[in-house]
Design an enzyme around this catalytic site. Structure first.
Site, PDB file in Angstrom:
ATOM      1  N   GLY A  70       0.905  -1.164   0.020  1.00  0.00           N
ATOM      2  CA  GLY A  70      -0.073   0.049  -0.002  1.00  0.00           C
ATOM      3  C   GLY A  70       0.921   1.062  -0.016  1.00  0.00           C
ATOM      4  O   GLY A  70       0.456   2.470  -0.684  1.00  0.00           O
ATOM      5  N   GLY A 200      -2.561  -6.146  -0.368  1.00  0.00           N
ATOM      6  CA  GLY A 200      -2.988  -7.558  -0.055  1.00  0.00           C
ATOM      7  C   GLY A 200      -3.130  -7.948   1.134  1.00  0.00           C
ATOM      8  O   GLY A 200      -4.145  -8.545   1.625  1.00  0.00           O
ATOM      9  N   CYS A 325       4.915   4.002  20.164  1.00  0.00           N
ATOM     10  CA  CYS A 325       5.740   4.043  21.100  1.00  0.00           C
ATOM     11  C   CYS A 325       7.042   4.280  20.335  1.00  0.00           C
ATOM     12  O   CYS A 325       7.635   3.320  20.040  1.00  0.00           O
ATOM     13  CB  CYS A 325       5.820   2.743  21.970  1.00  0.00           C
TER      14      CYS A 325
HETATM   15  N1  PLP Z   1      -2.721   3.014   4.193  1.00  0.00           N
HETATM   16  C1  PLP Z   1      -3.483   2.611   5.371  1.00  0.00           C
HETATM   17  C2  PLP Z   1      -4.536   3.329   5.320  1.00  0.00           C
HETATM   18  C3  PLP Z   1      -2.956   1.652   5.979  1.00  0.00           C
HETATM   19  O1  PLP Z   1      -3.798   1.159   6.988  1.00  0.00           O
HETATM   20  C4  PLP Z   1      -1.709   0.931   5.681  1.00  0.00           C
HETATM   21  C5  PLP Z   1      -1.248   0.105   6.468  1.00  0.00           C
HETATM   22  O2  PLP Z   1      -1.536  -0.268   7.503  1.00  0.00           O
HETATM   23  C6  PLP Z   1      -0.924   1.318   4.608  1.00  0.00           C
HETATM   24  C7  PLP Z   1      -1.560   2.631   3.822  1.00  0.00           C
HETATM   25  C8  PLP Z   1       0.343   0.796   4.306  1.00  0.00           C
HETATM   26  O3  PLP Z   1       0.102  -0.341   3.588  1.00  0.00           O
HETATM   27  P1  PLP Z   1       1.389  -1.403   3.558  1.00  0.00           P
HETATM   28  O4  PLP Z   1       1.722  -1.837   4.980  1.00  0.00           O
HETATM   29  O5  PLP Z   1       0.815  -2.334   2.354  1.00  0.00           O
HETATM   30  O6  PLP Z   1       2.222  -0.527   2.833  1.00  0.00           O
END
Ligand code: PLP
Length: 400
Positions: A70, A200, A325
């Protein structure tokens, strides 16, 4: 072990693992090779692209780029739009985005971009009037998450895209849908989205695979330059097993949306209402509606979140606190701060996030154990007078 931290990551579905297996040792060819042996690998990618296209209702498979996560999807979208179009220097985002977006904007501010961070109210809902007022002719990008990772609050994506297009047709709209995918329906056409990222591992595929939607009218400069994979938009030999896994997870997630909206929601609501009823120093940190079905964020007043998590961990219960933290200091969550969660509750806030694997028995166990945990920690809190007052107030209002 009771796992109620599914917004952090999820267990891989056995069918996903099964779909990935052939591409590790049997069909391991590089999908770009020209010999027949590579056909199964390249077919798997083609098929997966079609599945992801349908999952988010894109118009064309060419609009799907496979990424590693993401964070990469967000970085590719944001940097890609801004690097392609260097003339506009204004960005609008929200105060409650994920760090993969917020930290990038802080870097971009140092490079001369002007970034406006739109606020939310105490329910976690976005200030749409503020958003509308900020859009100007110089606005290159509006970047908004679909669902918040800490609270589950859903932003009104269609309304936001209508506001953007009514004010500046050239402004691009990026949606971080990492916490929405697999929990609520995603439709990029219906919601007027230009770019959208998913990951994913938030819906039972492995960590290390994501996707980015870039609609055919939106041009981006690639983040990773090299070979011609992903139509030149993301270089690097494709991760075939993980791409196949992502597609299987998306298929299963699509089929499971009704279960999320009914059964997962029922269990979440059961847990939430029982905790709020049985623990006098608890409060719901969001509004009740407008949330993804699996998440609740509850503040336990005058107690420390990390201590709650440790007690929960002793009983095999996994969840998250709203604090990060860092280097010995407890930073309260930027999301809860933006919502003006009272200081008495912000440090004792816990996110419970369920999945299709969460059972009634698990919820009953957590419902039974949480009051005992909170009572134990509350007994050693230095705020006994405030707690007594809070208890009196709750009893007087019939809320305990
Ligand atoms: N965006 C949101 C809203 C998320 O909750 C996360 C991960 O927790 C990410 C982006 C980042 O995703 P990734 O861990 O696959 O890089």
């Amino acid at each position: 072990m009771i796992y109620l931290d599914n917004n952090a990551t999820t267990k891989i579905d056995e069918h996903v693992l099964e779909a990935m297996m052939p591409y590790f040792q049997e069909e391991y060819a590089n999908p770009s090779s020209i010999y027949g042996f590579s056909k199964k690998a390249s077919d798997a990618i083609k098929e997966a692209r079609g599945v992801i296209k349908d999952f988010i209702n894109a118009k064309d498979e060419k609009e799907i780029i496979f990424t590693s996560c993401g964070s990469e999807s967000a970085n590719t979208a944001i940097k890609g739009v801004l690097t392609y179009n260097k003339s506009q220097k204004h960005i609008i985002t929200t105060k409650v985005e994920h760090p993969c977006v917020l930290n990038l904007y802080q870097t971009l501010e140092k490079q001369g971009y002007k970034v406006d961070y739109i606020g939310v109210n105490s329910d976690g809902d976005l200030d749409l009037e503020e958003l509308e007022a900020k859009i100007t002719a110089d606005t290159a990008l509006v970047s908004v998450m679909w669902a918040n990772n800490e609270t589950g609050v859903i932003f009104p994506i269609k309304k936001i895209s209508e506001i953007i297009k009514s004010k500046n047709k050239e402004t691009k709209f990026f949606v971080d849908a990492v916490q929405a995918a697999g929990k609520i329906p995603i439709d990029v056409q219906e919601n007027g989205i230009d770019l959208l990222g998913i990951s994913g591992h938030k819906f039972h595929a492995p960590k290390g695979i994501g996707a980015l939607y870039v609609n055919s009218k939106t041009l981006i400069t690639p983040l990773i330059v090299g070979g011609h994979q992903e139509r030149g938009k993301r270089a690097g030999t494709e991760n075939v097993p993980y791409i196949a896994g992502l597609a299987k997870a998306a298929e299963l997630a699509q089929d499971g949306l009704k279960y999320e909206a009914t059964e997962v929601k029922r269990l979440r609501d059961k847990l939430e209402s029982n905790l709020l009823k049985n623990i006098y120093n608890s409060r719901l940190n969001t509004g009740v509606s407008n949330r993804v079905p699996n998440t609740t964020n509850i503040g336990f007043e005058y107690v420390e979140g990390e201590l709650i998590l440790l007690h929960m961990s002793d009983l095999g219960i996994c969840a998250s606190s709203g604090s990060a933290c860092t280097s010995g200091s407890l930073e309260p969550s930027h999301v809860l701060r933006a919502m003006n969660v009272p200081f008495t509750a912000i440090h004792g806030s816990i996110r419970f996030s369920l999945s299709k694997y969460t059972t009634e028995k698990e919820i009953d166990y957590v419902t039974e154990k949480m009051p005992e945990i909170i009572q134990k920690i509350t007994a050693i809190s230095p705020y006994q007078d405030e707690l007594a007052e809070l208890k009196k107030h709750k009893i007087a209002n019939g809320r305990y």
